[in-house]
Design an enzyme around this catalytic site. Sequence first.
Site, PDB file in Angstrom:
ATOM      1  N   CYS A 153      -7.672 -11.606   0.256  1.00  0.00           N
ATOM      2  CA  CYS A 153      -7.760 -11.179   1.654  1.00  0.00           C
ATOM      3  C   CYS A 153      -8.014 -12.376   2.559  1.00  0.00           C
ATOM      4  CB  CYS A 153      -8.861 -10.136   1.831  1.00  0.00           C
ATOM      5  SG  CYS A 153      -9.016  -9.577   3.545  1.00  0.00           S
ATOM      6  N   CYS A 179     -16.122  -9.118   4.701  1.00  0.00           N
ATOM      7  CA  CYS A 179     -16.178  -9.456   6.121  1.00  0.00           C
ATOM      8  C   CYS A 179     -16.688  -8.245   6.875  1.00  0.00           C
ATOM      9  CB  CYS A 179     -14.803  -9.901   6.633  1.00  0.00           C
ATOM     10  SG  CYS A 179     -13.625  -8.547   6.833  1.00  0.00           S
ATOM     11  N   CYS A 210     -14.706  -3.760  -1.303  1.00  0.00           N
ATOM     12  CA  CYS A 210     -13.347  -4.077  -0.880  1.00  0.00           C
ATOM     13  C   CYS A 210     -12.810  -5.218  -1.741  1.00  0.00           C
ATOM     14  CB  CYS A 210     -13.313  -4.443   0.595  1.00  0.00           C
ATOM     15  SG  CYS A 210     -13.998  -6.079   0.959  1.00  0.00           S
ATOM     16  N   CYS A 258     -13.652  -2.263   5.831  1.00  0.00           N
ATOM     17  CA  CYS A 258     -12.679  -1.548   5.001  1.00  0.00           C
ATOM     18  C   CYS A 258     -13.342  -0.662   3.944  1.00  0.00           C
ATOM     19  CB  CYS A 258     -11.736  -2.535   4.327  1.00  0.00           C
ATOM     20  SG  CYS A 258     -10.641  -3.387   5.489  1.00  0.00           S
ATOM     21  N   ARG A 312      -2.424   6.471   9.721  1.00  0.00           N
ATOM     22  CA  ARG A 312      -2.269   5.984   8.343  1.00  0.00           C
ATOM     23  C   ARG A 312      -2.457   7.136   7.349  1.00  0.00           C
ATOM     24  NH1 ARG A 312      -4.839  -0.143   8.297  1.00  0.00           N
ATOM     25  NH2 ARG A 312      -3.673  -0.921  10.095  1.00  0.00           N
ATOM     26  N   LYS A 316      -4.705   0.901  14.771  1.00  0.00           N
ATOM     27  CA  LYS A 316      -4.594   1.848  13.671  1.00  0.00           C
ATOM     28  C   LYS A 316      -5.358   3.138  13.983  1.00  0.00           C
ATOM     29  CE  LYS A 316      -8.395  -0.493  11.267  1.00  0.00           C
ATOM     30  NZ  LYS A 316      -8.754  -1.316  10.084  1.00  0.00           N
ATOM     31  N   ARG A 374       0.850  -1.194   0.000  1.00  0.00           N
ATOM     32  CA  ARG A 374       0.000   0.000   0.000  1.00  0.00           C
ATOM     33  C   ARG A 374       0.885   1.243   0.000  1.00  0.00           C
ATOM     34  NH1 ARG A 374      -3.958  -0.459   4.585  1.00  0.00           N
ATOM     35  NH2 ARG A 374      -4.901  -1.982   3.171  1.00  0.00           N
ATOM     36  N   LYS A 390      -6.962   6.701  11.932  1.00  0.00           N
ATOM     37  CA  LYS A 390      -7.291   7.268  10.626  1.00  0.00           C
ATOM     38  C   LYS A 390      -7.730   8.723  10.767  1.00  0.00           C
ATOM     39  CE  LYS A 390      -8.582   2.796   8.679  1.00  0.00           C
ATOM     40  NZ  LYS A 390      -9.612   2.006   7.957  1.00  0.00           N
TER      41      LYS A 390
END
Length: 567
Positions: free
Chosen positions: A438, A477, A432, A481, A147, A212, A78, A214
Amino acid sequence: MSDNINWAELSEVEKIKSESNYLRGTLEASLADPITGAIALDDRQVSKFHGIYQQFDRDNERERRKTKLEPDYSFLIRVRVPGGVVNAKQWLQIDQISDEYANGTIKLTTKQAFQFHGVLKGDLKPSIQSINKALLDTIAACGDVNRNVMASPHPYASEVFDQVQELAGKVSDHLTPRTPAYYEIWLDQKKVAAGSAGEVEPLYGPVYLPRKFKIGFTTPPFNDTDIFTQDLGFIAIENNGVLEGFNIAVGGGMGTTFGDAETYPRLGNVLGFISVENTVDVAEKVVLLQKELGNRKVRKNARLKYTIDRIGVDAFKELLNEKLGYSLEPERSYALVRNGDKFGWQKAKDGLWYLGLFIEGGRVKDVDQVKIKSALQEIASLNISDFRLTGNQNLILGKIEEENKAKINQILKKHHLLPQAISGIRANSIACVALNTCSLAFAEAERYLPSLIDKIEEGLQEFGLFKDEIVIRMTGCANGCGRPYVAEIAFIGKAPGRYNFYLGGDFKGTRLNNLYRENVDEQEILKDLRPILKDYSENRTKGEEFGDFVIRKQYVAEIVNPKDFKH
Protein backbone atom coordinates in the site's frame (compact mmCIF):
# COMPACT_ATOMS: atom_id res chain seq x y z
CA MET A 1 -20.60 19.43 -16.89
CA SER A 2 -20.34 22.85 -18.50
CA ASP A 3 -17.28 23.89 -20.51
CA ASN A 4 -17.35 27.11 -18.47
CA ILE A 5 -16.38 25.34 -15.25
CA ASN A 6 -13.33 26.78 -13.53
CA TRP A 7 -11.44 23.53 -13.07
CA ALA A 8 -8.81 25.28 -10.95
CA GLU A 9 -11.44 25.58 -8.20
CA LEU A 10 -12.15 21.85 -8.16
CA SER A 11 -10.01 18.95 -7.04
CA GLU A 12 -7.74 17.56 -9.73
CA VAL A 13 -9.62 14.27 -9.84
CA GLU A 14 -12.84 16.02 -10.94
CA LYS A 15 -11.26 17.05 -14.24
CA ILE A 16 -9.74 13.60 -14.75
CA LYS A 17 -13.19 12.04 -14.37
CA SER A 18 -14.80 14.57 -16.69
CA GLU A 19 -12.20 14.01 -19.42
CA SER A 20 -12.17 10.22 -19.02
CA ASN A 21 -15.06 9.71 -21.48
CA TYR A 22 -17.06 7.74 -18.96
CA LEU A 23 -14.13 5.90 -17.37
CA ARG A 24 -12.24 4.99 -20.52
CA GLY A 25 -9.36 7.42 -20.11
CA THR A 26 -6.31 6.16 -21.97
CA LEU A 27 -6.38 2.80 -20.22
CA GLU A 28 -6.11 0.77 -23.39
CA ALA A 29 -2.96 2.64 -24.42
CA SER A 30 -1.51 2.31 -20.92
CA LEU A 31 -2.09 -1.42 -20.89
CA ALA A 32 -0.43 -1.78 -24.28
CA ASP A 33 2.68 0.23 -23.36
CA PRO A 34 5.57 -2.30 -23.14
CA ILE A 35 8.13 0.18 -21.79
CA THR A 36 6.84 0.30 -18.21
CA GLY A 37 5.03 -1.89 -15.73
CA ALA A 38 2.94 1.12 -14.73
CA ILE A 39 -0.03 2.90 -16.27
CA ALA A 40 -0.34 6.63 -17.03
CA LEU A 41 -0.83 8.99 -14.10
CA ASP A 42 -4.43 9.98 -14.86
CA ASP A 43 -5.30 6.37 -15.66
CA ARG A 44 -4.38 5.44 -12.09
CA GLN A 45 -7.45 7.38 -11.00
CA VAL A 46 -9.65 6.01 -13.77
CA SER A 47 -8.54 2.42 -13.12
CA LYS A 48 -9.93 2.57 -9.59
CA PHE A 49 -13.46 2.65 -11.02
CA HIS A 50 -12.57 -0.65 -12.68
CA GLY A 51 -11.52 -2.15 -9.33
CA ILE A 52 -7.78 -1.72 -9.86
CA TYR A 53 -5.07 0.01 -7.83
CA GLN A 54 -1.51 0.40 -9.06
CA GLN A 55 1.01 -0.54 -6.36
CA PHE A 56 4.69 -1.38 -6.03
CA ASP A 57 6.80 -3.48 -3.69
CA ARG A 58 8.03 -1.06 -1.05
CA ASP A 59 10.32 -3.66 0.49
CA ASN A 60 12.72 -3.45 -2.46
CA GLU A 61 12.08 0.18 -3.41
CA ARG A 62 15.45 1.51 -2.21
CA GLU A 63 17.44 -1.27 -3.85
CA ARG A 64 15.74 -0.77 -7.21
CA ARG A 65 16.26 2.97 -7.03
CA LYS A 66 19.99 2.44 -6.48
CA THR A 67 20.21 0.32 -9.61
CA LYS A 68 18.11 2.86 -11.57
CA LEU A 69 15.26 0.45 -12.08
CA GLU A 70 11.66 1.63 -11.96
CA PRO A 71 9.64 0.48 -8.94
CA ASP A 72 8.52 -3.15 -8.93
CA TYR A 73 5.00 -2.32 -10.11
CA SER A 74 2.05 -4.64 -9.71
CA PHE A 75 -1.68 -4.20 -9.26
CA LEU A 76 -4.38 -4.91 -6.73
CA ILE A 77 -7.65 -6.20 -8.19
CA ARG A 78 -10.76 -6.00 -6.01
CA VAL A 79 -13.73 -8.23 -6.84
CA ARG A 80 -17.22 -7.08 -5.88
CA VAL A 81 -19.28 -9.60 -3.93
CA PRO A 82 -22.57 -7.91 -2.94
CA GLY A 83 -23.59 -9.35 0.41
CA GLY A 84 -20.37 -11.36 0.56
CA VAL A 85 -21.81 -14.70 -0.64
CA VAL A 86 -20.38 -16.86 -3.46
CA ASN A 87 -21.02 -20.44 -4.42
CA ALA A 88 -18.48 -23.27 -4.38
CA LYS A 89 -17.74 -23.03 -8.11
CA GLN A 90 -17.02 -19.32 -7.81
CA TRP A 91 -14.68 -19.97 -4.88
CA LEU A 92 -12.73 -22.47 -6.97
CA GLN A 93 -12.46 -19.97 -9.81
CA ILE A 94 -11.24 -17.23 -7.46
CA ASP A 95 -8.71 -19.68 -6.02
CA GLN A 96 -7.44 -20.53 -9.50
CA ILE A 97 -7.10 -16.86 -10.48
CA SER A 98 -5.02 -16.19 -7.35
CA ASP A 99 -2.55 -18.89 -8.39
CA GLU A 100 -2.47 -18.13 -12.09
CA TYR A 101 -2.25 -14.35 -12.07
CA ALA A 102 -1.68 -13.07 -8.51
CA ASN A 103 0.67 -13.92 -5.64
CA GLY A 104 -1.05 -17.19 -4.77
CA THR A 105 -3.11 -15.78 -1.90
CA ILE A 106 -6.67 -14.47 -1.56
CA LYS A 107 -7.34 -11.45 0.62
CA LEU A 108 -10.78 -11.26 2.25
CA THR A 109 -11.48 -7.58 2.80
CA THR A 110 -13.45 -5.68 5.42
CA LYS A 111 -15.90 -4.78 2.63
CA GLN A 112 -16.76 -8.47 1.98
CA ALA A 113 -14.81 -8.42 -1.26
CA PHE A 114 -11.96 -10.49 -2.69
CA GLN A 115 -8.61 -8.89 -3.38
CA PHE A 116 -5.79 -10.18 -5.53
CA HIS A 117 -2.31 -8.79 -4.99
CA GLY A 118 0.79 -8.87 -7.15
CA VAL A 119 -0.98 -8.90 -10.53
CA LEU A 120 1.30 -7.71 -13.34
CA LYS A 121 0.03 -5.23 -15.90
CA GLY A 122 0.01 -7.81 -18.67
CA ASP A 123 -2.16 -10.09 -16.54
CA LEU A 124 -4.84 -7.53 -15.68
CA LYS A 125 -7.03 -8.25 -18.68
CA PRO A 126 -6.93 -12.06 -18.49
CA SER A 127 -7.53 -11.81 -14.73
CA ILE A 128 -10.67 -9.71 -15.16
CA GLN A 129 -11.89 -11.94 -17.97
CA SER A 130 -11.50 -14.94 -15.65
CA ILE A 131 -13.38 -13.08 -12.92
CA ASN A 132 -16.18 -12.40 -15.40
CA LYS A 133 -16.38 -16.11 -16.22
CA ALA A 134 -17.05 -16.67 -12.51
CA LEU A 135 -20.08 -14.36 -12.90
CA LEU A 136 -18.38 -11.73 -10.76
CA ASP A 137 -16.89 -8.36 -11.67
CA THR A 138 -14.60 -5.60 -10.46
CA ILE A 139 -16.46 -2.55 -11.75
CA ALA A 140 -17.14 -0.01 -8.99
CA ALA A 141 -15.17 -2.02 -6.43
CA CYS A 142 -13.21 1.23 -6.03
CA GLY A 143 -13.58 4.82 -7.28
CA ASP A 144 -16.02 7.68 -6.71
CA VAL A 145 -19.16 5.55 -6.90
CA ASN A 146 -21.14 3.30 -4.64
CA ARG A 147 -18.83 0.38 -3.85
CA ASN A 148 -19.48 -3.21 -2.78
CA VAL A 149 -22.74 -3.36 -0.84
CA MET A 150 -22.28 -5.20 2.44
CA ALA A 151 -24.81 -7.39 4.23
CA SER A 152 -24.55 -9.46 7.37
CA PRO A 153 -23.61 -13.06 6.47
CA HIS A 154 -24.77 -14.40 9.86
CA PRO A 155 -28.24 -15.98 9.61
CA TYR A 156 -28.27 -17.60 13.04
CA ALA A 157 -30.72 -15.35 14.86
CA SER A 158 -32.93 -14.25 11.98
CA GLU A 159 -35.48 -15.61 9.56
CA VAL A 160 -35.12 -12.72 7.11
CA PHE A 161 -31.45 -13.21 6.22
CA ASP A 162 -32.04 -14.28 2.61
CA GLN A 163 -34.47 -11.42 2.03
CA VAL A 164 -31.95 -8.85 3.28
CA GLN A 165 -29.26 -10.40 1.09
CA GLU A 166 -31.54 -10.12 -1.94
CA LEU A 167 -32.23 -6.44 -1.24
CA ALA A 168 -28.51 -5.74 -0.87
CA GLY A 169 -28.04 -7.24 -4.33
CA LYS A 170 -30.82 -5.10 -5.78
CA VAL A 171 -29.29 -1.92 -4.34
CA SER A 172 -25.90 -2.93 -5.70
CA ASP A 173 -27.29 -3.58 -9.17
CA HIS A 174 -29.21 -0.32 -9.24
CA LEU A 175 -26.18 1.78 -8.24
CA THR A 176 -23.65 0.10 -10.52
CA PRO A 177 -22.25 2.47 -13.18
CA ARG A 178 -23.80 1.98 -16.62
CA THR A 179 -20.81 3.00 -18.74
CA PRO A 180 -19.82 0.31 -21.26
CA ALA A 181 -16.14 1.23 -20.78
CA TYR A 182 -15.53 -1.72 -18.46
CA TYR A 183 -16.88 -4.20 -21.00
CA GLU A 184 -15.05 -2.60 -23.93
CA ILE A 185 -11.64 -2.47 -22.25
CA TRP A 186 -11.60 -5.76 -20.37
CA LEU A 187 -14.11 -8.01 -22.12
CA ASP A 188 -13.54 -6.90 -25.75
CA GLN A 189 -17.11 -5.86 -26.33
CA LYS A 190 -17.84 -3.53 -29.26
CA LYS A 191 -17.41 0.16 -28.56
CA VAL A 192 -20.61 2.18 -28.55
CA ALA A 193 -21.12 5.71 -29.77
CA ALA A 194 -20.76 8.48 -27.23
CA GLY A 195 -24.03 9.64 -25.69
CA SER A 196 -25.30 12.29 -23.34
CA ALA A 197 -24.85 12.03 -19.59
CA GLY A 198 -28.47 10.97 -19.27
CA GLU A 199 -27.93 8.11 -21.70
CA VAL A 200 -24.57 6.82 -20.47
CA GLU A 201 -24.85 7.44 -16.74
CA PRO A 202 -28.44 8.34 -15.83
CA LEU A 203 -27.61 8.31 -12.12
CA TYR A 204 -23.99 9.45 -11.89
CA GLY A 205 -23.41 11.69 -14.92
CA PRO A 206 -19.94 12.26 -16.39
CA VAL A 207 -18.15 13.15 -13.15
CA TYR A 208 -19.73 10.54 -10.88
CA LEU A 209 -19.69 11.20 -7.10
CA PRO A 210 -17.38 13.61 -5.27
CA ARG A 211 -15.86 10.66 -3.39
CA LYS A 212 -16.39 6.98 -2.64
CA PHE A 213 -19.71 5.87 -1.20
CA LYS A 214 -20.29 2.84 1.04
CA ILE A 215 -23.54 1.04 1.85
CA GLY A 216 -24.18 -1.74 4.34
CA PHE A 217 -27.09 -3.83 5.58
CA THR A 218 -27.14 -5.43 9.00
CA THR A 219 -29.61 -7.74 10.70
CA PRO A 220 -29.77 -7.27 14.48
CA PRO A 221 -28.53 -8.43 16.87
CA PHE A 222 -25.38 -8.53 14.70
CA ASN A 223 -23.54 -5.39 13.61
CA ASP A 224 -20.84 -7.25 11.73
CA THR A 225 -20.98 -4.75 8.84
CA ASP A 226 -20.22 -1.87 11.26
CA ILE A 227 -23.35 -0.17 10.05
CA PHE A 228 -22.60 3.23 11.58
CA THR A 229 -19.32 3.52 9.66
CA GLN A 230 -21.16 3.39 6.31
CA ASP A 231 -22.23 6.40 4.27
CA LEU A 232 -25.64 4.73 4.20
CA GLY A 233 -26.68 1.94 6.53
CA PHE A 234 -29.82 -0.21 6.52
CA ILE A 235 -30.74 -1.77 9.88
CA ALA A 236 -33.25 -4.59 9.37
CA ILE A 237 -36.38 -4.43 11.52
CA GLU A 238 -37.83 -7.92 11.93
CA ASN A 239 -41.06 -8.82 13.70
CA ASN A 240 -41.97 -12.48 14.25
CA GLY A 241 -39.97 -13.58 11.23
CA VAL A 242 -41.29 -10.82 8.95
CA LEU A 243 -39.02 -8.11 7.53
CA GLU A 244 -40.98 -4.91 8.14
CA GLY A 245 -38.36 -2.56 6.74
CA PHE A 246 -35.20 -0.74 7.77
CA ASN A 247 -34.00 2.06 9.97
CA ILE A 248 -31.61 4.07 7.83
CA ALA A 249 -28.42 5.70 9.10
CA VAL A 250 -26.44 8.24 7.08
CA GLY A 251 -23.08 9.97 7.36
CA GLY A 252 -20.69 7.36 8.67
CA GLY A 253 -17.07 7.24 7.56
CA MET A 254 -13.65 6.39 8.98
CA GLY A 255 -11.03 8.25 6.96
CA THR A 256 -8.90 11.00 8.51
CA THR A 257 -5.62 12.75 7.73
CA PHE A 258 -2.94 13.23 10.37
CA GLY A 259 -2.62 16.87 11.35
CA ASP A 260 -5.78 17.98 9.54
CA ALA A 261 -8.45 18.89 12.10
CA GLU A 262 -10.99 19.28 9.30
CA THR A 263 -10.93 15.51 8.80
CA TYR A 264 -12.30 13.08 11.36
CA PRO A 265 -14.12 9.76 11.71
CA ARG A 266 -17.86 9.97 12.14
CA LEU A 267 -20.69 7.59 12.99
CA GLY A 268 -23.93 7.69 11.05
CA ASN A 269 -27.15 9.27 12.29
CA VAL A 270 -30.37 7.26 12.21
CA LEU A 271 -32.89 9.34 10.27
CA GLY A 272 -35.95 7.11 10.49
CA PHE A 273 -37.66 4.00 9.18
CA ILE A 274 -38.55 2.94 5.63
CA SER A 275 -40.64 0.09 4.28
CA VAL A 276 -39.08 -2.76 2.33
CA GLU A 277 -40.46 -1.61 -1.03
CA ASN A 278 -38.69 1.74 -0.68
CA THR A 279 -35.19 0.33 -0.08
CA VAL A 280 -33.75 0.90 -3.56
CA ASP A 281 -35.46 4.28 -3.90
CA VAL A 282 -33.98 5.56 -0.65
CA ALA A 283 -30.50 4.34 -1.61
CA GLU A 284 -30.74 6.15 -4.95
CA LYS A 285 -31.98 9.40 -3.43
CA VAL A 286 -29.26 9.53 -0.75
CA VAL A 287 -26.64 8.95 -3.43
CA LEU A 288 -28.17 11.71 -5.59
CA LEU A 289 -28.08 14.17 -2.69
CA GLN A 290 -24.41 13.45 -2.14
CA LYS A 291 -23.76 13.83 -5.86
CA GLU A 292 -25.42 17.25 -5.82
CA LEU A 293 -24.18 18.56 -2.47
CA GLY A 294 -20.81 16.88 -1.89
CA ASN A 295 -17.61 18.92 -1.79
CA ARG A 296 -15.86 18.70 -5.17
CA LYS A 297 -13.23 21.30 -4.27
CA VAL A 298 -11.49 19.66 -1.31
CA ARG A 299 -11.26 15.92 -1.82
CA LYS A 300 -10.41 15.21 1.81
CA ASN A 301 -13.77 16.74 2.76
CA ALA A 302 -15.83 15.14 0.01
CA ARG A 303 -17.46 12.23 1.84
CA LEU A 304 -21.14 12.31 2.83
CA LYS A 305 -20.22 12.73 6.50
CA TYR A 306 -18.82 16.19 5.77
CA THR A 307 -21.81 17.11 3.60
CA ILE A 308 -24.16 16.29 6.47
CA ASP A 309 -22.08 18.19 9.03
CA ARG A 310 -21.98 21.19 6.71
CA ILE A 311 -25.73 21.41 6.12
CA GLY A 312 -26.99 19.71 9.29
CA VAL A 313 -28.73 16.40 9.94
CA ASP A 314 -32.22 17.87 10.06
CA ALA A 315 -31.71 19.78 6.81
CA PHE A 316 -30.40 16.65 5.10
CA LYS A 317 -33.42 14.67 6.26
CA GLU A 318 -35.75 17.38 4.96
CA LEU A 319 -33.99 17.36 1.57
CA LEU A 320 -34.21 13.57 1.45
CA ASN A 321 -37.96 13.60 2.21
CA GLU A 322 -38.43 16.20 -0.51
CA LYS A 323 -36.52 14.17 -3.08
CA LEU A 324 -38.37 10.99 -2.11
CA GLY A 325 -41.79 12.59 -2.28
CA TYR A 326 -42.74 11.01 1.05
CA SER A 327 -41.46 11.25 4.62
CA LEU A 328 -39.41 8.79 6.58
CA GLU A 329 -41.31 7.18 9.43
CA PRO A 330 -40.05 7.39 13.04
CA GLU A 331 -37.12 5.14 13.93
CA ARG A 332 -38.13 1.71 15.26
CA SER A 333 -36.52 -0.06 18.18
CA TYR A 334 -33.72 -2.59 17.71
CA ALA A 335 -30.81 -3.99 19.69
CA LEU A 336 -27.22 -4.74 18.65
CA VAL A 337 -24.95 -7.01 20.67
CA ARG A 338 -21.67 -7.30 18.77
CA ASN A 339 -19.75 -6.35 15.63
CA GLY A 340 -17.56 -9.46 15.60
CA ASP A 341 -18.07 -12.92 14.11
CA LYS A 342 -19.12 -16.23 15.65
CA PHE A 343 -16.85 -19.20 15.04
CA GLY A 344 -17.44 -22.93 14.99
CA TRP A 345 -20.60 -24.76 14.03
CA GLN A 346 -23.92 -22.91 14.33
CA LYS A 347 -27.39 -24.14 13.39
CA ALA A 348 -29.64 -21.48 11.88
CA LYS A 349 -33.40 -21.14 11.86
CA ASP A 350 -33.49 -22.57 8.35
CA GLY A 351 -32.34 -25.89 9.84
CA LEU A 352 -29.00 -25.79 8.01
CA TRP A 353 -25.50 -25.57 9.49
CA TYR A 354 -22.96 -22.78 9.22
CA LEU A 355 -19.27 -22.98 10.11
CA GLY A 356 -17.43 -19.80 11.07
CA LEU A 357 -13.69 -19.92 10.35
CA PHE A 358 -11.16 -17.43 11.68
CA ILE A 359 -8.87 -16.18 8.87
CA GLU A 360 -6.14 -14.07 10.45
CA GLY A 361 -5.79 -10.80 8.58
CA GLY A 362 -8.19 -12.16 5.97
CA ARG A 363 -5.28 -13.80 4.15
CA VAL A 364 -6.18 -17.16 2.62
CA LYS A 365 -2.92 -19.04 2.13
CA ASP A 366 -1.07 -22.21 3.09
CA VAL A 367 1.51 -21.74 5.83
CA ASP A 368 3.59 -24.65 7.10
CA GLN A 369 1.17 -27.33 8.30
CA VAL A 370 -1.89 -25.04 8.43
CA LYS A 371 -3.14 -25.12 4.87
CA ILE A 372 -6.16 -22.83 4.77
CA LYS A 373 -6.14 -22.43 1.01
CA SER A 374 -5.85 -26.15 0.28
CA ALA A 375 -8.58 -27.04 2.78
CA LEU A 376 -11.04 -24.54 1.31
CA GLN A 377 -10.24 -25.68 -2.21
CA GLU A 378 -10.99 -29.28 -1.24
CA ILE A 379 -14.25 -28.32 0.48
CA ALA A 380 -15.33 -26.25 -2.51
CA SER A 381 -14.68 -29.18 -4.84
CA LEU A 382 -17.37 -31.15 -2.96
CA ASN A 383 -19.97 -28.42 -3.64
CA ILE A 384 -21.71 -28.95 -0.30
CA SER A 385 -21.64 -25.38 1.03
CA ASP A 386 -21.58 -21.77 -0.02
CA PHE A 387 -18.81 -19.35 1.01
CA ARG A 388 -19.61 -16.17 2.97
CA LEU A 389 -17.08 -13.37 3.39
CA THR A 390 -17.60 -11.46 6.62
CA GLY A 391 -16.95 -7.78 7.26
CA ASN A 392 -14.26 -8.85 9.73
CA GLN A 393 -12.08 -10.63 7.14
CA ASN A 394 -13.29 -14.07 8.17
CA LEU A 395 -15.20 -16.80 6.35
CA ILE A 396 -18.42 -18.73 6.93
CA LEU A 397 -19.18 -21.98 5.17
CA GLY A 398 -22.95 -21.88 4.84
CA LYS A 399 -26.10 -23.88 4.04
CA ILE A 400 -24.55 -27.21 5.02
CA GLU A 401 -26.69 -30.32 5.45
CA GLU A 402 -26.28 -32.30 8.67
CA GLU A 403 -24.80 -35.30 6.86
CA ASN A 404 -22.02 -33.18 5.33
CA LYS A 405 -20.61 -31.81 8.57
CA ALA A 406 -18.36 -34.83 9.10
CA LYS A 407 -16.85 -34.49 5.59
CA ILE A 408 -15.92 -30.89 6.27
CA ASN A 409 -14.49 -31.68 9.69
CA GLN A 410 -12.35 -34.42 8.17
CA ILE A 411 -10.88 -32.05 5.58
CA LEU A 412 -10.23 -29.35 8.17
CA LYS A 413 -8.51 -31.88 10.42
CA LYS A 414 -6.30 -33.13 7.59
CA HIS A 415 -5.11 -29.59 6.90
CA HIS A 416 -4.77 -28.65 10.61
CA LEU A 417 -7.59 -26.14 10.32
CA LEU A 418 -10.15 -27.45 12.79
CA PRO A 419 -11.58 -24.54 14.79
CA GLN A 420 -9.46 -24.20 17.89
CA ALA A 421 -9.32 -22.06 20.96
CA ILE A 422 -7.88 -18.66 20.18
CA SER A 423 -7.88 -15.63 22.41
CA GLY A 424 -10.92 -13.39 22.43
CA ILE A 425 -8.79 -10.49 21.28
CA ARG A 426 -7.32 -12.38 18.31
CA ALA A 427 -10.79 -13.57 17.31
CA ASN A 428 -11.88 -9.92 17.08
CA SER A 429 -8.85 -8.55 15.23
CA ILE A 430 -8.69 -6.74 11.89
CA ALA A 431 -5.60 -5.57 10.01
CA CYS A 432 -5.39 -3.76 6.70
CA VAL A 433 -2.78 -4.80 4.12
CA ALA A 434 -0.48 -1.80 4.73
CA LEU A 435 3.18 -2.51 3.90
CA ASN A 436 4.63 -3.79 1.70
CA THR A 437 2.27 -2.85 -1.12
CA CYS A 438 0.00 0.00 0.00
CA SER A 439 1.46 3.33 -1.09
CA LEU A 440 -0.38 5.17 1.70
CA ALA A 441 0.93 3.08 4.60
CA PHE A 442 3.37 4.54 7.11
CA ALA A 443 3.71 1.33 9.13
CA GLU A 444 3.00 -2.40 9.13
CA ALA A 445 -0.42 -3.84 9.95
CA GLU A 446 -1.33 -7.26 8.50
CA ARG A 447 2.24 -8.57 8.75
CA TYR A 448 2.72 -7.24 12.29
CA LEU A 449 -0.52 -7.42 14.27
CA PRO A 450 -0.42 -11.22 14.85
CA SER A 451 2.97 -11.00 16.58
CA LEU A 452 1.86 -8.02 18.68
CA ILE A 453 -1.20 -10.01 19.77
CA ASP A 454 1.14 -12.87 20.76
CA LYS A 455 2.75 -10.51 23.26
CA ILE A 456 -0.54 -9.00 24.46
CA GLU A 457 -1.86 -12.51 25.09
CA GLU A 458 0.83 -13.09 27.72
CA GLY A 459 -0.85 -10.48 29.88
CA LEU A 460 -4.31 -11.77 29.02
CA GLN A 461 -3.31 -15.23 30.25
CA GLU A 462 -1.85 -13.82 33.44
CA PHE A 463 -4.95 -11.76 34.22
CA GLY A 464 -7.47 -14.45 33.32
CA LEU A 465 -8.68 -12.58 30.24
CA PHE A 466 -7.60 -14.96 27.48
CA LYS A 467 -11.17 -15.88 26.49
CA ASP A 468 -12.63 -12.40 26.93
CA GLU A 469 -13.60 -10.83 23.64
CA ILE A 470 -11.99 -7.46 22.93
CA VAL A 471 -12.09 -5.75 19.52
CA ILE A 472 -8.59 -4.81 18.33
CA ARG A 473 -7.72 -3.29 14.96
CA MET A 474 -4.57 -2.01 13.26
CA THR A 475 -4.04 0.04 10.12
CA GLY A 476 -0.91 1.32 8.43
CA CYS A 477 -2.25 4.86 8.07
CA ALA A 478 -5.13 7.10 9.13
CA ASN A 479 -7.42 6.37 6.17
CA GLY A 480 -9.47 3.89 8.18
CA CYS A 481 -9.69 0.94 5.77
CA GLY A 482 -9.93 -1.52 8.70
CA ARG A 483 -12.54 0.63 10.50
CA PRO A 484 -10.14 1.17 13.41
CA TYR A 485 -11.93 4.12 14.99
CA VAL A 486 -14.75 2.00 16.38
CA ALA A 487 -12.44 -0.65 17.91
CA GLU A 488 -12.00 -1.02 21.67
CA ILE A 489 -8.24 -0.98 21.05
CA ALA A 490 -6.74 0.44 17.86
CA PHE A 491 -3.30 1.21 16.49
CA ILE A 492 -2.90 3.64 13.58
CA GLY A 493 0.48 3.65 11.85
CA LYS A 494 2.43 6.93 11.93
CA ALA A 495 5.92 5.75 10.96
CA PRO A 496 7.75 2.42 10.69
CA GLY A 497 7.23 0.69 14.04
CA ARG A 498 5.29 3.59 15.55
CA TYR A 499 1.54 4.00 16.10
CA ASN A 500 -1.10 6.20 17.61
CA PHE A 501 -2.84 4.18 20.32
CA TYR A 502 -6.63 4.53 20.69
CA LEU A 503 -9.04 3.20 23.32
CA GLY A 504 -12.74 3.31 24.05
CA GLY A 505 -14.78 2.10 21.11
CA ASP A 506 -17.49 -0.33 22.15
CA PHE A 507 -18.07 -4.01 21.45
CA LYS A 508 -21.20 -3.23 19.42
CA GLY A 509 -19.56 -0.76 17.04
CA THR A 510 -21.67 2.20 18.17
CA ARG A 511 -19.01 4.51 19.68
CA LEU A 512 -15.83 6.16 18.42
CA ASN A 513 -12.61 5.55 20.31
CA ASN A 514 -10.22 8.29 21.43
CA LEU A 515 -6.49 8.93 21.36
CA TYR A 516 -4.75 7.46 24.43
CA ARG A 517 -1.07 7.67 23.48
CA GLU A 518 0.59 9.23 20.45
CA ASN A 519 3.45 7.84 18.39
CA VAL A 520 4.36 4.81 20.51
CA ASP A 521 6.46 1.75 19.66
CA GLU A 522 5.87 -1.86 20.64
CA GLN A 523 7.62 -1.57 24.00
CA GLU A 524 5.51 1.44 24.93
CA ILE A 525 2.31 -0.22 23.70
CA LEU A 526 2.85 -3.26 25.91
CA LYS A 527 3.92 -1.16 28.87
CA ASP A 528 0.86 1.12 28.61
CA LEU A 529 -1.69 -1.61 27.89
CA ARG A 530 -0.67 -4.08 30.59
CA PRO A 531 -1.88 -2.09 33.67
CA ILE A 532 -5.17 -1.28 31.91
CA LEU A 533 -5.82 -4.96 31.26
CA LYS A 534 -4.92 -5.75 34.88
CA ASP A 535 -7.29 -3.05 36.12
CA TYR A 536 -10.03 -4.41 33.84
CA SER A 537 -9.59 -7.94 35.18
CA GLU A 538 -9.85 -6.76 38.78
CA ASN A 539 -12.39 -3.94 38.67
CA ARG A 540 -14.87 -4.44 35.86
CA THR A 541 -18.53 -4.78 36.66
CA LYS A 542 -20.49 -7.89 35.68
CA GLY A 543 -20.77 -8.13 31.90
CA GLU A 544 -18.85 -4.89 31.34
CA GLU A 545 -17.01 -4.83 28.04
CA PHE A 546 -13.45 -3.52 27.81
CA GLY A 547 -14.32 -0.40 25.81
CA ASP A 548 -17.03 0.58 28.29
CA PHE A 549 -14.63 0.01 31.17
CA VAL A 550 -11.92 2.35 29.86
CA ILE A 551 -14.52 5.08 29.36
CA ARG A 552 -15.96 4.58 32.87
CA LYS A 553 -12.47 4.63 34.40
CA GLN A 554 -11.60 7.72 32.33
CA TYR A 555 -8.55 6.33 30.61
CA VAL A 556 -9.98 8.30 27.69
CA ALA A 557 -12.98 10.58 27.39
CA GLU A 558 -15.96 9.54 25.31
CA ILE A 559 -16.11 11.27 21.94
CA VAL A 560 -19.53 12.91 21.65
CA ASN A 561 -18.77 15.35 18.84
CA PRO A 562 -16.67 13.72 16.09
CA LYS A 563 -14.94 17.05 15.47
CA ASP A 564 -13.30 16.60 18.89
CA PHE A 565 -11.47 13.53 17.61
CA LYS A 566 -7.69 13.80 17.99
CA HIS A 567 -5.20 12.49 15.46
